[in-house]
Design an enzyme around this catalytic site. Structure first.
Site, PDB file in Angstrom:
ATOM      1  CG  HIS A   1      -4.493  22.188 -16.985  1.00 27.65           C
ATOM      2  ND1 HIS A   1      -5.285  22.922 -16.149  1.00 27.65           N
ATOM      3  CD2 HIS A   1      -4.319  20.999 -16.375  1.00 27.65           C
ATOM      4  CE1 HIS A   1      -5.584  22.207 -15.081  1.00 27.65           C
ATOM      5  NE2 HIS A   1      -5.007  21.035 -15.190  1.00 27.65           N
TER       6      HIS A   1
ATOM      7  NE  ARG B   1      -6.451  -6.798  -9.148  1.00 23.44           N
ATOM      8  CZ  ARG B   1      -5.411  -5.982  -9.229  1.00 23.44           C
ATOM      9  NH1 ARG B   1      -4.192  -6.477  -9.440  1.00 23.44           N
ATOM     10  NH2 ARG B   1      -5.566  -4.683  -9.117  1.00 23.44           N
TER      11      ARG B   1
ATOM     12  CD  GLU C   1      -0.434  -9.010  -6.923  1.00 28.29           C
ATOM     13  OE1 GLU C   1      -0.150  -7.928  -7.434  1.00 28.29           O
ATOM     14  OE2 GLU C   1      -1.473  -9.205  -6.267  1.00 28.29           O
TER      15      GLU C   1
ATOM     16  CG  ASN D   1       2.921  -3.105 -11.638  1.00 28.72           C
ATOM     17  OD1 ASN D   1       3.756  -3.190 -12.521  1.00 28.72           O
ATOM     18  ND2 ASN D   1       1.661  -2.795 -11.875  1.00 28.72           N
ATOM     19  CG  ASP D   2       1.765  -5.320  -5.759  1.00 23.82           C
ATOM     20  OD1 ASP D   2       2.247  -4.389  -5.081  1.00 23.82           O
ATOM     21  OD2 ASP D   2       0.581  -5.354  -6.125  1.00 23.82           O
TER      22      ASP D   2
ATOM     23  NE  ARG E   1       2.455  -0.574  -7.235  1.00 27.53           N
ATOM     24  CZ  ARG E   1       1.479  -1.349  -7.690  1.00 27.53           C
ATOM     25  NH1 ARG E   1       1.274  -2.550  -7.153  1.00 27.53           N
ATOM     26  NH2 ARG E   1       0.727  -0.984  -8.684  1.00 27.53           N
TER      27      ARG E   1
ATOM     28  CB  CYS F   1      -1.659  -8.580 -15.681  1.00 28.41           C
ATOM     29  SG  CYS F   1      -1.688  -8.974 -13.945  1.00 28.41           S
TER      30      CYS F   1
END
Ligand code: PEP
Ligand code: MG
Length: 660
Positions: free
Chosen positions: A291, A434, A527, A550-551, A561, A598
């Site tokens: 932490h 979305r 995607e 990403n996808d 991923r 995005c």
């Protein structure tokens, strides 16, 4: 949970368990922990892939088990997202070259970089208080009451610290103190201390013994992340002890720029440091997930951890240099090296200030081409933060967060209010919302979806919405109602076939008519590789595209991923992925369709230049990347970015692209 059952999710389990009167236990094989006691849960040392059982006995047992299971499952999306973010940051840090290396040959002590940045300062030793506790038994009742009041007082202090930290640093940093509060509210710990008072020991001695036993139990857990929580427990436990002994905890008085050297530093010590003088932290033990490390990163304080005992032997007062990115502490640094570091630090500071000051300037290249720079957010508060950080709009509002961590789906009214607040936060700027992207790694227990062998290839995003029109219509009606308050564009995730768009468009029109809403732009995420390959067929059917790199990367390279070993290879700069984006942009241009990006690639400085060179209209990213991406784009010409993009397309691997 990729990082195992650590303090943050465990605290949520405890909060849930405490809502019920029954006994509630979590078992790992034959070991078990009281679900209402944080230390016990952490001491189970549950790591990724472990099987746990939940058992309850009492009047509300069934409901308690269900509620606990819901929370356990609902938190998994957050845990995965956190782990992915940490992995990306670590990867980026590893890829970048150090900002400075000594010219001479100072003595170097290497540890692990826990918070990036360079600093120069005098070494100051931070020694934690050594408690001398005598066993002096007193009246049992009075001792019991003294313990209770000390625990309550520290609990209140932690509550205050939590509130202050929320304002100063943010909710996730504040959560550190919420879990510390749970650590001392632990019934078992109190029971052990009280039992020892009853056996004839003094209160301070009894508390210290019970605490020590607990700390050792936590330290013995094999998982380093979980073992790190022992420090948190010692931190709060010793606050209680100090109070019982009537000792005021002294804070360090500093007079010059200082690098604090400590064997270990607790989160509350870190927050109480005098930030006018502390420029870096050098810690001999600990780890990057402690932490304290998290707080140092948020405070922008360079930190090195796990530097070993050699660090503690360094003479106090000596000027040293710390590199929190590389994980190095340099001692006996020459004047020439000190001057060089000072120049680098001054330059970085000037760059940061310049970035901050220029964050509202548009991303216009040196030859006059402008790209929109927007942010990815999950709620209105994040949207306000993003606009403050320089975002010109929201390119992706992920609505699935509205559906996670609860027991039933939000109704139309609740969704309407959330989307309306979003439009109000945007003040007329572009807002792309979305539609629900559930499935894949994002699970929602109460939707009772069938278990799938390959959820990433299963009923996800638009596929789910077309099957579950109850969800689709509730969301669409809420969106069309909210659009009365400001412009909204609707975006559908995980589209694969043109027929899906045709169906979704007619559902949109029906929902719009039901609530008498305005016409809205309707777009899709790119995607699935099939959509990029056939973008020519899709472009005429939509008002806009937004590439979800990403996808798109995971499906193009066939790499999960989130795969613990393979994910680093799921690099969106892979030329195959760039090729698919280039095709999408070409088709969009031909049909006059707007195209944004995005996914994570948009927020990467190299990625942003290549994407701009490919001709995208907008880049949408996390708020913290906005100012630097804008500055990167302003610093180069569009024609150079076009050449860069073509060379990237011709490269043979992601590494070759990076080398450009
Ligand atoms: C993407 O896939 O690139 C994307 C932006 O969506 P998410 O990360 O939410 O799946
Ligand atoms: Mg996606």
């Amino acid at each position: 949970y990729p990082n195992g059952l650590h303090a943050r999710p465990a605290t949520r389990w405890v909060e849930t368990a405490k809502r019920f009167a029954c006994d509630l236990r979590v078992y790992k094989a034959l070991e078990f922990a009281d679900a209402k006691a944080l230390t016990g849960l952490l001491a189970l040392g549950a790591t990724r892939g472990d099987s746990l059982r939940v058992a309850a006995r009492g009047p509300d047992a069934r409901r308690a088990v269900d509620a606990l299971l819901d929370v356990m499952q609902a938190l998994s999306a957050d845990e995965k997202a956190d782990a992915e973010r940490a992995r990306r940051n670590a990867l980026a840090a590893r890829r970048s070259a150090p900002d400075w290396l000594p010219d001479g040959s100072p003595q170097a002590i290497y540890g692990i970089g826990a918070s990036p940045g360079l600093a120069i300062g005098a070494l100051v030793r931070h020694v934690s208080h050594q408690f001398e506790v005598h066993d002096s038994p007193a009246d049992v009742i009075a001792d019991g009451e003294a313990l209770e009041s000390a625990v309550l007082a520290i609990s209140q202090e932690l509550q205050t610290l939590e509130t202050q930290t929320r304002t100063r640093l943010g909710a996730s940093e504040a959560a550190i103190f919420a879990s510390q509060r749970e650590l001392i509210a632990d019934a078992d710990l109190l029971r052990e201390a009280l039992a020892s008072i009853l056996r004839g020991h003094g209160v301070a001695w009894a508390w210290q013994a019970a605490l020590q036993a607990r700390v050792e139990k936590l330290q013995a857990v094999a998982d380093p992340l979980l073992a790190a929580r022992a420090l948190d427990l010692r931190d709060v436990g010793e606050r209680v002890l100090a109070r019982l002994l009537g000792i005021e905890r002294q804070s360090l008085v500093l007079k010059q720029a200082s690098i604090l050297v400590a064997d270990d530093l607790t989160p509350s010590d870190t927050l109480q440091l005098d930030m006018n003088f502390v420029v870096g932290l050098a810690i001999s033990s600990g780890g990057p997930t402690s932490h304290t490390a998290i707080l140092a990163r948020t405070l922008g304080l360079p930190a090195v951890v796990a530097a070993g005992s050699a660090l503690l032997a360094a003479p106090e007062g000596q000027l040293a240099v710390i590199d929190g990115g590389l994980g190095a502490v340099y001692l006996e640094v020459s004047q020439t090296d000190r001057d060089a570091v000072a120049t680098v630090i001054a330059r970085q500071l000037a760059e940061r200030n310049a970035l901050r000051e220029s964050r509202y300037l548009p991303a216009t290249t040196t030859d006059g081409h402008t790209v929109e720079v927007a942010a990815n957010v999950a709620n209105a508060k994040q949207a306000r933060v993003a606009i403050e950080a320089g975002a010109e709009g929201v390119g992706l509002m992920r609505t699935e967060f509205l559906f996670l961590e609860r027991n039933s789906a939000p109704d139309e009214e609740e969704q309407y209010r959330v989307y309306r607040d979003m439009t109000e936060a945007m003040g007329g700027r572009t807002l792309i919302i979305r539609a629900l992207d559930i499935g894949g790694d994002k699970k929602v227990p109460y939707l009772n979806l069938a278990k799938e062998e390959n959820p990433f290839l299963g009923v996800r995003g638009a596929r789910l919405l077309l099957l579950r029109q109850d969800l689709l219509y509730t969301q669409l009606r809420a969106l069309y109602r909210a659009a009365a308050h400001g412009p909204i564009r609707i975006m559908f995730p995980m589209v694969t076939h043109t027929s899906e768009i045709e169906a979704l468009r007619s559902h949109c029109e029906r929902a719009r008519a039901q609530v008498n809403g305005p016409q809205l732009k309707i777009g899709i995420m790119v995607e699935v590789p099939a959509v990029a390959v056939m973008a020519e067929k899709f472009a005429p059917l939509v008002d806009f595209f937004s590439v979800g790199t990403n996808d798109l990367t995971q499906y193009t390279l066939a790499i999960d991923r989130q795969h613990p070993e393979l994910a680093p290879q799921a690099d969106s700069l892979h030329p195959a992925v760039l090729d698919l984006i280039a095709r999408t942009v070409a088709a969009a241009k031909k049909h006059g369709t707007w195209v944004g990006v995005c996914g994570g690639l948009a927020g990467d400085p190299l990625g942003a230049r290549i994407l701009t060179g490919l001709g995208v209209d907008e880049l949408s990213m996390s708020a913290q990347d906005v100012a630097s991406v804008k500055a990167t784009l302003r610093g180069d010409s569009y024609s150079a970015m076009q050449v860069l993009a073509q060379r990237a397309l011709a490269a043979g691997s992601a590494d070759e692209v990076r080398a450009l």
